[in-house]
Design a protein around this motif. Structure first.
Motif, PDB file in Angstrom:
ATOM      1  N   GLN A  28      -4.377  -1.613  -0.523  1.00  0.00           N
ATOM      2  CA  GLN A  28      -5.015  -0.523   0.216  1.00  0.00           C
ATOM      3  C   GLN A  28      -6.410  -0.939   0.683  1.00  0.00           C
ATOM      4  O   GLN A  28      -6.793  -0.680   1.830  1.00  0.00           O
ATOM      5  N   LYS A  51     -10.509   5.303   6.411  1.00  0.00           N
ATOM      6  CA  LYS A  51      -9.588   6.088   5.594  1.00  0.00           C
ATOM      7  C   LYS A  51      -9.069   5.245   4.432  1.00  0.00           C
ATOM      8  O   LYS A  51      -9.084   5.682   3.266  1.00  0.00           O
ATOM      9  N   CYS A  52      -8.606   4.013   4.746  1.00  0.00           N
ATOM     10  CA  CYS A  52      -8.093   3.130   3.688  1.00  0.00           C
ATOM     11  C   CYS A  52      -9.184   2.751   2.698  1.00  0.00           C
ATOM     12  O   CYS A  52      -8.985   2.800   1.479  1.00  0.00           O
ATOM     13  N   GLN A  69     -15.156  -0.850  -2.036  1.00  0.00           N
ATOM     14  CA  GLN A  69     -16.486  -0.263  -2.168  1.00  0.00           C
ATOM     15  C   GLN A  69     -17.548  -1.180  -1.566  1.00  0.00           C
ATOM     16  O   GLN A  69     -18.465  -0.716  -0.873  1.00  0.00           O
ATOM     17  N   LEU A 100      -3.160  -0.671  -5.149  1.00  0.00           N
ATOM     18  CA  LEU A 100      -4.578  -0.446  -4.886  1.00  0.00           C
ATOM     19  C   LEU A 100      -5.220  -1.632  -4.184  1.00  0.00           C
ATOM     20  O   LEU A 100      -6.033  -1.462  -3.270  1.00  0.00           O
ATOM     21  N   CYS A 120       0.840  -1.201   0.000  1.00  0.00           N
ATOM     22  CA  CYS A 120       0.000   0.000   0.000  1.00  0.00           C
ATOM     23  C   CYS A 120       0.873   1.248   0.000  1.00  0.00           C
ATOM     24  O   CYS A 120       0.611   2.205  -0.734  1.00  0.00           O
ATOM     25  N   GLY A 140      -7.754  -1.819   4.678  1.00  0.00           N
ATOM     26  CA  GLY A 140      -8.982  -1.273   5.253  1.00  0.00           C
ATOM     27  C   GLY A 140      -9.808  -2.346   5.920  1.00  0.00           C
ATOM     28  O   GLY A 140     -10.322  -2.163   7.035  1.00  0.00           O
ATOM     29  N   GLU A 187     -12.255   5.350  -3.864  1.00  0.00           N
ATOM     30  CA  GLU A 187     -12.152   6.476  -4.800  1.00  0.00           C
ATOM     31  C   GLU A 187     -11.220   6.150  -5.961  1.00  0.00           C
ATOM     32  O   GLU A 187     -11.408   6.649  -7.080  1.00  0.00           O
ATOM     33  N   ARG A 188     -10.238   5.286  -5.736  1.00  0.00           N
ATOM     34  CA  ARG A 188      -9.298   4.881  -6.791  1.00  0.00           C
ATOM     35  C   ARG A 188      -9.838   3.725  -7.635  1.00  0.00           C
ATOM     36  O   ARG A 188      -9.183   3.297  -8.578  1.00  0.00           O
ATOM     37  N   ARG A 190     -12.092   4.223   1.995  1.00  0.00           N
ATOM     38  CA  ARG A 190     -12.595   5.330   1.176  1.00  0.00           C
ATOM     39  C   ARG A 190     -11.594   5.757   0.109  1.00  0.00           C
ATOM     40  O   ARG A 190     -11.968   6.021  -1.037  1.00  0.00           O
ATOM     41  N   GLU A 191     -10.316   5.808   0.489  1.00  0.00           N
ATOM     42  CA  GLU A 191      -9.299   6.174  -0.500  1.00  0.00           C
ATOM     43  C   GLU A 191      -9.195   5.112  -1.590  1.00  0.00           C
ATOM     44  O   GLU A 191      -9.069   5.432  -2.778  1.00  0.00           O
ATOM     45  N   ALA A 192      -9.234   3.839  -1.182  1.00  0.00           N
ATOM     46  CA  ALA A 192      -9.177   2.758  -2.168  1.00  0.00           C
ATOM     47  C   ALA A 192     -10.410   2.770  -3.062  1.00  0.00           C
ATOM     48  O   ALA A 192     -10.332   2.546  -4.274  1.00  0.00           O
TER      49      ALA A 192
END
Length: 323
Positions: free
Chosen positions: A197, A219-220, A233, A194, A189, A201, A226-227, A222-224
């Motif tokens: 990450q 945090k992990c 998700q 990706l 990560c 999470g 978004e990518r 949501r960032e993952a």
């Protein structure tokens, strides 16, 4: 788990990038690149034939790429590497994992400086072969040994895919060790992977290999997400549903299920199809649940049945006991 080959690591030599108008079509740029490389080949440029093969490879013209790489396999390690991948995966030719393994072993065992930047990736691919038992006798232990070489203690210039794969290996195999899994997912990560990450999470969320930390988990995830990590998700949908944020859970789930082509999603995100499928399945289940009970959305039994029916195409997901 079904793995993917490591992409060709970058070398010092730059790829040709013909300039053109912003509205120039992809086909026109491709033709211009072909023309440029033909001139370079005729002029004796030793790198031109590899670049031409790579141009065809990236365009999915695997048979044409194979022809170019075959011509230089004895003098160009990058061409040899691509041949190894193509023979193992059956790209532009019949699958021949034994030949693919042989090419990767040549690279890994070579003393040539020109093979140096390919060694970590070759070690990863060999580890994949031993893990899957294709071209060699199956051995999870040998796969682990090779992936540890490829991962090189978390070196960002080594095989980040190997680092992530070790995280997966130690999460769900005979070598299960969640602390090791957390370590390797953390390394991968940190190096931009990706898949890892999203996995981190989940590990933070459920306290797997690390103390539970909801803040770090979200945090992990949501960032993952978004990518483009579908697995992350799906877990966010489950989290929102479990916290009774039904409208948010349903909205996120609906977006996920609008594109359920697992192979395309996996290729686009460079995530394993198995975990992409799990993410989509989780989204479909919780969306169906919301529709069935009218939670956060208008109740719609027919739509709920449609999403429930999709689950038979994807891996089984763990359904919470209250259901």
């Amino acid at each position: 788990m079904k793995l993917r080959s490591e992409r060709l690591p970058p070398a010092c030599s730059a790829q040709p990038a013909p300039e053109g108008p912003e509205n120039c079509s992809r086909a026109a740029l491709f033709a211009k690149a072909e023309e440029l490389l033909a001139k370079r080949t005729a002029g004796g440029d030793p790198l031109a034939r590899f670049l031409k093969g790579q141009l065809y490879y990236e365009e999915g013209l695997y048979e044409e790429a194979l022809i170019q790489f075959e011509k230089i396999k004895d003098t160009d390690f990058q061409g040899m590497y691509q041949l190894g991948v193509m023979h193992y995966d059956g790209l532009g030719t019949k699958e021949d994992p034994e030949k693919g393994v042989a090419y990767m072993k040549k690279i890994l065992n070579s003393d040539s400086p020109k093979a140096r930047h390919l060694k970590f990736a070759a070690a990863y691919n060999l580890g994949r072969a031993y893990y899957e038992g294709c071209g060699v006798k199956q051995s999870t232990e040998e796969a682990e040994r090779l992936w540890l070489i490829a991962a090189d203690h978390g070196n960002p210039k080594a095989s980040v895919k190997a680092q992530s794969t070790l995280g997966l290996l130690y999460s769900a195999s005979v070598l299960k060790d969640l602390k090791k899994a957390f370590f390797w997912h953390s390394e991968a990560c940190g190096n931009g992977n990706l898949e890892s990450q999203g996995a981190l999470g989940v590990m933070y969320l459920y306290g797997q290999g690390v103390c539970r930390n909801t803040k770090a988990a979200l945090k992990c995830l949501r960032e993952a997400a978004e990518r483009g990590n579908i697995y992350a998700q799906g877990h966010l949908v489950e989290y929102y549903y479990s916290r009774k944020f039904y409208s948010t859970a349903a909205a996120v789930a609906k977006r996920i299920t609008e594109n359920d082509d697992i192979d395309v999603l996996a290729k686009t995100t460079d995530c394993l199809p198995t975990y992409v499928a799990k993410g989509v399945a989780m989204a479909a289940f919780y969306l169906a649940r919301c529709l069935q009970l009218g939670l956060g959305v208008q109740q719609d039994q027919a739509a709920a049945k449609k999403y429930y029916s999709k689950l038979r195409f994807w891996p089984t997901i763990l359904i919470p006991s209250q259901f």
